[in-house]
Design a protein around this motif. Structure first.
Motif, PDB file in Angstrom:
ATOM      1  N   PHE A  26       0.837  -1.196   0.000  1.00 16.32           N
ATOM      2  CA  PHE A  26       0.000   0.000   0.000  1.00 16.32           C
ATOM      3  C   PHE A  26       0.880   1.257   0.000  1.00 16.32           C
ATOM      4  CE2 PHE A  26      -2.138   3.451   2.192  1.00 16.32           C
ATOM      5  CZ  PHE A  26      -3.365   3.500   1.550  1.00 16.32           C
ATOM      6  N   ALA A  27       1.870   1.293   0.894  1.00 17.25           N
ATOM      7  CA  ALA A  27       2.763   2.458   0.985  1.00 17.25           C
ATOM      8  C   ALA A  27       3.562   2.651  -0.306  1.00 17.25           C
ATOM      9  CB  ALA A  27       3.700   2.296   2.181  1.00 17.25           C
ATOM     10  N   ILE A  28       4.076   1.566  -0.860  1.00 18.25           N
ATOM     11  CA  ILE A  28       4.850   1.658  -2.111  1.00 18.25           C
ATOM     12  C   ILE A  28       3.969   2.208  -3.226  1.00 18.25           C
ATOM     13  CG2 ILE A  28       5.924   0.261  -3.934  1.00 18.25           C
ATOM     14  CD1 ILE A  28       7.027  -1.545  -1.660  1.00 18.25           C
ATOM     15  N   CYS A  29       2.776   1.682  -3.362  1.00 14.03           N
ATOM     16  CA  CYS A  29       1.866   2.139  -4.420  1.00 14.03           C
ATOM     17  C   CYS A  29       1.500   3.609  -4.235  1.00 14.03           C
ATOM     18  CB  CYS A  29       0.604   1.281  -4.460  1.00 14.03           C
ATOM     19  SG  CYS A  29       0.890  -0.408  -4.999  1.00 14.03           S
ATOM     20  N   TRP A  30       1.229   3.996  -3.020  1.00 14.81           N
ATOM     21  CA  TRP A  30       0.829   5.381  -2.745  1.00 14.81           C
ATOM     22  C   TRP A  30       1.971   6.340  -3.037  1.00 14.81           C
ATOM     23  CZ3 TRP A  30      -0.935   7.448   2.685  1.00 14.81           C
ATOM     24  CH2 TRP A  30      -1.565   8.679   2.527  1.00 14.81           C
ATOM     25  N   TRP A  31       3.174   6.001  -2.564  1.00 16.22           N
ATOM     26  CA  TRP A  31       4.315   6.903  -2.752  1.00 16.22           C
ATOM     27  C   TRP A  31       4.809   6.903  -4.193  1.00 16.22           C
ATOM     28  CZ3 TRP A  31       6.465   4.445   2.223  1.00 16.22           C
ATOM     29  CH2 TRP A  31       5.926   5.088   3.327  1.00 16.22           C
ATOM     30  N   GLY A  49       1.506  -0.053 -14.680  1.00 16.83           N
ATOM     31  CA  GLY A  49       2.782  -0.745 -14.880  1.00 16.83           C
ATOM     32  C   GLY A  49       3.104  -1.783 -13.826  1.00 16.83           C
ATOM     33  N   TRP A  50       4.363  -1.736 -13.344  1.00 24.83           N
ATOM     34  CA  TRP A  50       4.819  -2.711 -12.352  1.00 24.83           C
ATOM     35  C   TRP A  50       4.079  -2.532 -11.023  1.00 24.83           C
ATOM     36  CZ3 TRP A  50       6.937  -1.303  -7.706  1.00 24.83           C
ATOM     37  CH2 TRP A  50       7.393   0.020  -7.586  1.00 24.83           C
ATOM     38  N   VAL A  51       3.659  -1.316 -10.722  1.00 18.81           N
ATOM     39  CA  VAL A  51       2.898  -1.067  -9.500  1.00 18.81           C
ATOM     40  C   VAL A  51       1.591  -1.858  -9.541  1.00 18.81           C
ATOM     41  CG1 VAL A  51       1.666   0.698  -8.172  1.00 18.81           C
ATOM     42  CG2 VAL A  51       3.919   1.205  -9.107  1.00 18.81           C
ATOM     43  N   LYS A  53       1.024  -4.693 -11.072  1.00 19.28           N
ATOM     44  CA  LYS A  53       1.285  -6.114 -10.814  1.00 19.28           C
ATOM     45  C   LYS A  53       1.512  -6.369  -9.322  1.00 19.28           C
ATOM     46  CE  LYS A  53       3.202  -7.253 -15.340  1.00 19.28           C
ATOM     47  NZ  LYS A  53       3.197  -6.028 -16.074  1.00 19.28           N
ATOM     48  N   VAL A  54       2.248  -5.464  -8.689  1.00 20.14           N
ATOM     49  CA  VAL A  54       2.502  -5.607  -7.257  1.00 20.14           C
ATOM     50  C   VAL A  54       1.200  -5.460  -6.473  1.00 20.14           C
ATOM     51  CG1 VAL A  54       3.667  -4.540  -5.278  1.00 20.14           C
ATOM     52  CG2 VAL A  54       4.912  -4.861  -7.416  1.00 20.14           C
ATOM     53  N   TRP A  55       0.410  -4.440  -6.800  1.00 21.45           N
ATOM     54  CA  TRP A  55      -0.858  -4.204  -6.086  1.00 21.45           C
ATOM     55  C   TRP A  55      -1.813  -5.381  -6.255  1.00 21.45           C
ATOM     56  CZ3 TRP A  55      -2.903  -1.634  -2.314  1.00 21.45           C
ATOM     57  CH2 TRP A  55      -4.296  -1.586  -2.188  1.00 21.45           C
ATOM     58  N   ASN A  56      -2.014  -5.817  -7.483  1.00 24.60           N
ATOM     59  CA  ASN A  56      -2.951  -6.914  -7.740  1.00 24.60           C
ATOM     60  C   ASN A  56      -2.476  -8.211  -7.094  1.00 24.60           C
ATOM     61  OD1 ASN A  56      -4.720  -5.284  -9.181  1.00 24.60           O
ATOM     62  ND2 ASN A  56      -3.621  -5.608 -11.088  1.00 24.60           N
ATOM     63  N   SER A  57      -1.179  -8.444  -7.099  1.00 24.19           N
ATOM     64  CA  SER A  57      -0.639  -9.638  -6.428  1.00 24.19           C
ATOM     65  C   SER A  57      -0.889  -9.574  -4.927  1.00 24.19           C
ATOM     66  CB  SER A  57       0.862  -9.765  -6.697  1.00 24.19           C
ATOM     67  OG  SER A  57       1.096  -9.934  -8.068  1.00 24.19           O
ATOM     68  N   ALA A  58      -0.713  -8.387  -4.337  1.00 25.78           N
ATOM     69  CA  ALA A  58      -0.961  -8.233  -2.893  1.00 25.78           C
ATOM     70  C   ALA A  58      -2.427  -8.464  -2.562  1.00 25.78           C
ATOM     71  CB  ALA A  58      -0.520  -6.844  -2.433  1.00 25.78           C
ATOM     72  N   VAL A  59      -3.330  -7.982  -3.406  1.00 27.53           N
ATOM     73  CA  VAL A  59      -4.762  -8.199  -3.187  1.00 27.53           C
ATOM     74  C   VAL A  59      -5.067  -9.702  -3.245  1.00 27.53           C
ATOM     75  CG1 VAL A  59      -7.083  -7.820  -4.151  1.00 27.53           C
ATOM     76  CG2 VAL A  59      -5.472  -5.908  -3.980  1.00 27.53           C
ATOM     77  N   CYS A  60      -4.498 -10.392  -4.222  1.00 28.90           N
ATOM     78  CA  CYS A  60      -4.713 -11.845  -4.331  1.00 28.90           C
ATOM     79  C   CYS A  60      -4.137 -12.581  -3.125  1.00 28.90           C
ATOM     80  CB  CYS A  60      -4.092 -12.372  -5.625  1.00 28.90           C
ATOM     81  SG  CYS A  60      -4.942 -11.814  -7.114  1.00 28.90           S
ATOM     82  N   LEU A  61      -2.945 -12.187  -2.686  1.00 29.08           N
ATOM     83  CA  LEU A  61      -2.324 -12.803  -1.516  1.00 29.08           C
ATOM     84  C   LEU A  61      -3.162 -12.552  -0.256  1.00 29.08           C
ATOM     85  CD1 LEU A  61       0.172 -14.255  -0.271  1.00 29.08           C
ATOM     86  CD2 LEU A  61       1.104 -11.969   0.134  1.00 29.08           C
TER      87      LEU A  61
END
Length: 192
Positions: A26-31, A49-51, A53-61
């Motif tokens: 969350f912090a990485i995506c926001w910043w 972009g890469w954000v 993929k990271v966000w969607n992966s975190a939601v799935c996790l």
């Protein structure tokens, strides 16, 4: 260490690790995106972009963690009634959240159907769960579940009207989901 204690320790660790990962992402995506969370949906991060993929992966996790936590809580508490039905309900809700992460906002209709279903049915299921098991829970446990479920339903709706975007409402819902999962993770249950 007994098997039950080991399972409880692993369950707590997976819950807290997934929550920590969620907050870090969350912090990485926001910043990184510098988007104003008062004006967007959190799902907007899922298409950058890469954000994304990271966000969607975190939601799935996070959805998998919610399922594991709910499943182990329901399976191991011998006092609760209708456990199989509630395991299926919470599994379905976890699947909805997983699909929110899998189908980002680019898949407009699918994403919104799963997001709407998750956000409105999760508090309803907690409330129904508490209602049907009120005789088998302590009064404190029952009131906490009812309070969390009502807040989870009402607070985001209030916040939607206060802010242009839905991110603040989504954050409040997520914090209450985290609160609920920490609560069920920390309950010492009676093994059937």
């Amino acid at each position: 260490m007994s098997t039950e204690r080991m399972i409880q320790l692993v369950r707590r660790m997976q819950t807290f690790v997934s929550i920590l990962i969620f907050f870090v992402v969350f912090a990485i995506c926001w910043w990184t995106t510098k988007l104003d969370i008062r004006d967007i949906q959190l799902s907007n991060w899922g298409i950058i972009g890469w954000v994304g993929k990271v966000w969607n992966s975190a939601v799935c996790l996070f959805s998998i963690s919610i399922f594991i936590n709910s499943y182990l809580y329901l399976r191991n508490d011998g006092r609760l009634k209708y456990r199989k039905a509630f395991i299926w309900l919470f599994a379905t809700l976890s699947l909805f959240l997983f699909l929110v992460g899998f189908f980002n906002i680019s898949y407009h209709s699918l994403h919104y159907i799963f997001a709407f279903s998750y956000f409105f049915l999760y508090p309803l299921c907690i409330f129904i769960f508490a209602h049907f098991n009120r005789k088998y829970m302590t009064y404190k446990d029952w009131t906490q579940k009812v309070t969390i479920s009502v807040l989870m339903a009402v607070l985001p709706l209030v916040l939607i009207y206060m802010f242009k975007g839905m991110a603040i409402a989504g954050i409040s819902h997520t914090l209450l989901v985290i609160t609920y999962n920490i609560k069920i993770c920390n309950i010492d249950v009676r093994i059937k």
